[in-house]
Design an enzyme around this catalytic site. Structure first.
Site, PDB file in Angstrom:
ATOM      1  N   SER A 277       0.890  -1.238   0.015  1.00  0.00           N
ATOM      2  CA  SER A 277      -0.056   0.182   0.138  1.00  0.00           C
ATOM      3  C   SER A 277       0.904   1.157   0.109  1.00  0.00           C
ATOM      4  CB  SER A 277      -0.775   0.135   1.070  1.00  0.00           C
ATOM      5  OG  SER A 277      -1.497  -1.297   1.348  1.00  0.00           O
ATOM      6  N   ASP A 349       7.478  -8.063  11.715  1.00  0.00           N
ATOM      7  CA  ASP A 349       7.324  -9.336  12.300  1.00  0.00           C
ATOM      8  C   ASP A 349       6.492  -9.156  13.527  1.00  0.00           C
ATOM      9  OD1 ASP A 349       7.368 -12.181  12.467  1.00  0.00           O
ATOM     10  OD2 ASP A 349       9.507 -11.933  12.921  1.00  0.00           O
ATOM     11  N   ASP A 352       5.756 -15.210  16.075  1.00  0.00           N
ATOM     12  CA  ASP A 352       6.838 -15.983  16.372  1.00  0.00           C
ATOM     13  C   ASP A 352       6.365 -17.432  16.517  1.00  0.00           C
ATOM     14  OD1 ASP A 352       8.648 -13.818  15.844  1.00  0.00           O
ATOM     15  OD2 ASP A 352       8.937 -13.522  18.199  1.00  0.00           O
TER      16      ASP A 352
END
Length: 805
Positions: A277, A349, A352
């Site tokens: 985006s 991130d 995990d």
């Protein structure tokens, strides 16, 4: 003609869905489908033909007026928020009920209920990722911490349910008729589940692939091909930003503990590389009229019904307009009388993975340090159309659900991998948008964002008072160097998330000296930011093109911002093609077609316009070359992540004799030139075949952008071969199936001027003239006037409905 076309499309759809394509459960009874009073014939009407002057809606405290403009965009005028969201629920369901329910059933892992066993493994994966679990925790969080928000959620749900109760078989959306089922009641939980669905769409992780690569290549080679920061880092928050806070410190283990095995399991689906985006805001000092201008174009899968539904929501205290998500309250990307805001994915991130060591086959306890912790077992009943229910047992640890185990994804007894994800933590993202809809200034904007956990987003901001800002918001754990990049040992407490970055430490900027803020899914910061930052999917081209243009531009107008959203400059090609041409030399073998293609490439101006041939030739040549370079890796049994285009181009340019170009299973010592030449030869043969079978290889015809119905088998309800340019890594990021799902440009003057468009239409009914009527405008880079509407405005009025108790 319209009746004939809809009948033909409907019949083709049924045939494709139940005979030609993937089975979707028992076919529906034919007689009800063909019933002229209740079957599909009743779905050929457009909404203006079915308009009602008044609708009774229980629970309203005062009448609510809804004015539909010529594009079927509703403008709701209510006296208070509870009435506002009750009517928003009703109106949204009127036009998008099937889509709302289908998406939340997908998020809950319930598609098998609709289409049968073909969706069972998809549903199992969804349940194991814990989307419904996360929404349940979110519901409890809202109930305990924000009861006032629950009142609004329940009002919205009530509006949806009153519409469902009003439906007879004739008015039932056509997808229910084809798939032979009926809608169930909406709930507050489902609205929260929809936001978890969006989080799942936008998040990715490569822990599995990086773990395998680390074992195959070693740390040194891995870091060489996958540097933490690119050489040309142009981050979301300007590099000049000074971080004036004391960061939280966490304990780093002396030596990381990772699972020893190479992991041969299928990784979770990931967002498509090269699409994301854009958003930006420019200060009044850089614009022609002296007003800030804000732009946003989120890039997502191009679907029908469209992901977005445009609306204006009004009370005596505020008016807000923009793109809503059917099923969620408020406006997600839009503007009011004081501010504008937009979102892009922050690609940071936030998931995990931990290897779990169970005490025995019962999996009731698992090792954690020197103790055994109790696990919980969640029995997932998956109803399957035409069959008995399927029961799946998902084990939950304190990290999160065990997604992969001996019953799913791995046959090994000791393969148990748990997912830790911020989406599993109680939060109230819905409150962020309710507050943002009413925000008046930068302080209000920050207050709204403090409630946002996942998915991590880059929130751009501009105000009529002249401020521009950007904040990267999510709930981010404080990580030691490389934590979460690889699978971790869940038995080692050192692998835990120890703390979270405070909201005030999240990367942000207000009125930077350069006069603009922007994001295009690139690195959020430069290396001076004091917290560890990692993601595999950062953008390397759109962001540089965008920032370079914004640096160059002055006296900016709204029209120039529209043009920038539709910019087709192919920066990847501009940087890669000269290198490839040099490595190719004159190796065309005298082939006439090869000479022709080479001449077209050399004369190309690097714009991926729909009528250009250069983009097709480069795209094909690059992909052939890329696959040649990393062919050895693609043949490994273990899933791995491949070097991105940016690092591959750098390798071609700076180290053409690198060991990475030499394939181990051949006698020849390959260099970059070998792969480029072989890639060119394969491109020539591929294009010859294309010309023979398809003829025209201009970019739009080759790319063939399509906007598909949410059920892919319903192809006649899709729009294919849309004539438009752009592509992956380009500001106009329109690829085959992804692109700008919503474009908005807002000038924060007096009055505010706004423009918007998305690739679809307001209606979810394929038989309506409002189903796909925006697509041609969107494909051409045109916009609708999106100015705020007043309650007494008469122009461009399609029809008006008043809701009364």
């Amino acid at each position: 003609m319209k009746v004939f076309s809809f009948v033909l499309v409907f019949l083709i759809t049924v045939v494709l869905g139940y005979v030609v394509s993937i089975p979707m459960g028992p076919a529906p009874p034919v007689a009800p489908l063909l019933d002229p009073n209740h079957g599909f014939w009743q779905n050929m009407y457009s909404e203006d033909q079915l308009a009602e002057e008044t609708i009774q809606l229980e629970g309203l405290s005062a009448p609510v007026k809804v004015a539909y403009d010529e594009n079927l965009i509703p403008h709701i005028f209510a006296q208070n928020e509870e009435d506002l969201y009750r009517v928003q629920g009703y109106v949204t369901a009127q036009h998008r009920l099937w889509q709302m329910e289908f998406q939340t059933m997908a998020a809950a892992g319930r598609i098998s209920e609709i289409v049968g066993p073909v969706a069972l493994e998809l549903d199992r994966m969804t349940r194991r990722k814990g989307l419904a679990y996360g929404a349940e925790l979110g519901y409890e969080f809202v109930k305990e911490n924000h009861p006032e928000m629950l009142v609004l959620l329940e009002a919205y749900a009530d509006g949806v349910n009153q519409y469902i109760a009003s439906l007879d078989d004739a008015r039932l959306p056509v997808e229910y008729k084809i798939l032979n089922y009926h809608p169930e009641n909406w709930s507050s939980y489902k609205s929260l589940l929809l936001l978890k669905y969006m989080s799942d769409m936008l998040v990715g992780d490569r822990d599995l692939q990086y773990s395998n690569l680390r074992k195959i290549l070693g740390e040194e080679k891995l870091d060489l091909l996958f540097p933490e920061f690119p050489e040309e880092n142009d981050p979301v928050i300007e590099a000049e930003r000074v971080w004036d806070f004391e960061p939280i410190q966490v304990n780093s283990p002396e030596e990381g503990t990772y699972p020893d095995d190479k992991l041969v399991i299928d990784p979770l689906p990931q967002p498509e590389e090269g699409v994301g985006s854009n958003n930006w805001a420019v200060a009044g000092s850089k614009t022609k009229n002296g007003n800030p201008i804000l732009a946003n174009d989120p890039h997502l899968s191009l679907n029908l019904p469209s992901l977005w539904y445009s609306m204006q929501l009004s009370t005596p205290e505020h008016r807000v307009k923009g793109a809503t998500l059917p099923g969620a309250l408020g406006v997600i990307s839009g503007f009011n009388e004081n501010i504008a805001w937009g979102v892009t994915n922050a690609t940071k991130d936030a998931r995990d993975w931990y290897k779990i060591t169970f005490q025995d086959d019962s999996r009731k306890t698992y090792r954690y340090g020197n103790e055994w912790r109790e696990a919980s077992h969640r029995i997932e009943e998956i109803k399957v159309k035409g069959q008995e229910p399927y029961y799946d047992t998902v084990v939950y640890t304190h990290y999160g659900p065990v997604v992969y185990d001996r019953t799913f994804g791995s046959e090994r007894q000791d393969m148990n991998f748990a997912l830790k994800w911020t989406a599993h933590m109680g939060s109230n993202e819905q409150l962020t948008f309710i507050k943002m809809n009413k925000a008046k200034n930068h302080d209000d904007y920050n207050d709204a964002l403090n409630h946002f956990t996942a998915p991590a987003q880059n929130f751009v901001f501009a105000s009529v008072s002249g401020d521009i800002a950007m904040r990267i918001q999510g709930k981010f754990p404080v990580k030691w160097d490389k934590q979460g990049k690889f699978f971790m040992d869940g038995a080692d407490p050192q692998m835990e998330w120890q703390a979270f970055i405070p909201n005030e430490h999240n990367p942000s900027t207000l009125n930077p000296e350069r006069g603009f803020v922007s994001s295009a899914n690139q690195h959020p910061v430069d290396p001076s930011y004091p917290y560890y930052v990692f993601d595999n999917s950062y953008e390397h081209y759109r962001n540089r093109r965008l920032n370079n243009r914004l640096r160059e531009m002055n006296s900016i107008t709204v029209d120039q911002m529209k043009e920038l959203q539709f910019d087709d400059y192919y920066l990847h090609a501009a940087e890669a093609l000269p290198v490839m041409l040099e490595l190719l030399g004159n190796e065309t073998g005298g082939d006439e077609k090869a000479e022709k293609y080479l001449s077209e490439l050399k004369s190309w101006d690097f714009y991926a316009d729909p009528n250009q041939k250069g983009p097709t030739l480069f795209y094909t040549w690059w992909n052939k070359t890329y696959n040649q370079i990393w062919n050895d890796w693609m043949e490994w049994d273990e899933p791995v992540v491949y070097p991105n285009n940016y690092e591959t181009v750098r390798l071609l340019k700076n180290n053409p004799s690198s060991e990475f170009f030499d394939h181990v299973n051949t006698e020849l010592k390959e260099t970059a030139s070998n792969h480029v030449r072989k890639g060119f030869a394969e491109m020539v043969e591929s294009m010859k075949e294309w010309e023979q079978e398809e003829g025209d290889y201009t970019w739009a015809n080759y790319k063939r952008t399509s906007i598909q119905h949410l059920v892919p088998q319903f192809r006649p309800f899709s729009v294919e071969n849309v004539y438009t340019g752009g592509g992956r890594g380009i500001l106009n990021a329109t690829s085959e199936r992804h692109g700008a799902s919503w474009r908005m440009v807002v000038e924060l003057g007096t009055p505010i001027k706004a423009f918007g468009i998305y690739p679809g239409g307001q209606s979810g009914n394929p038989g309506s003239k409002f189903y796909s009527n925006f697509i041609s405008k969107w494909a051409n880079g045109d916009y609708l006037n999106f100015d705020l509407r007043s309650e007494d405005q008469e122009e461009d009025l399609l029809f008006q409905t008043t809701f009364t108790n």
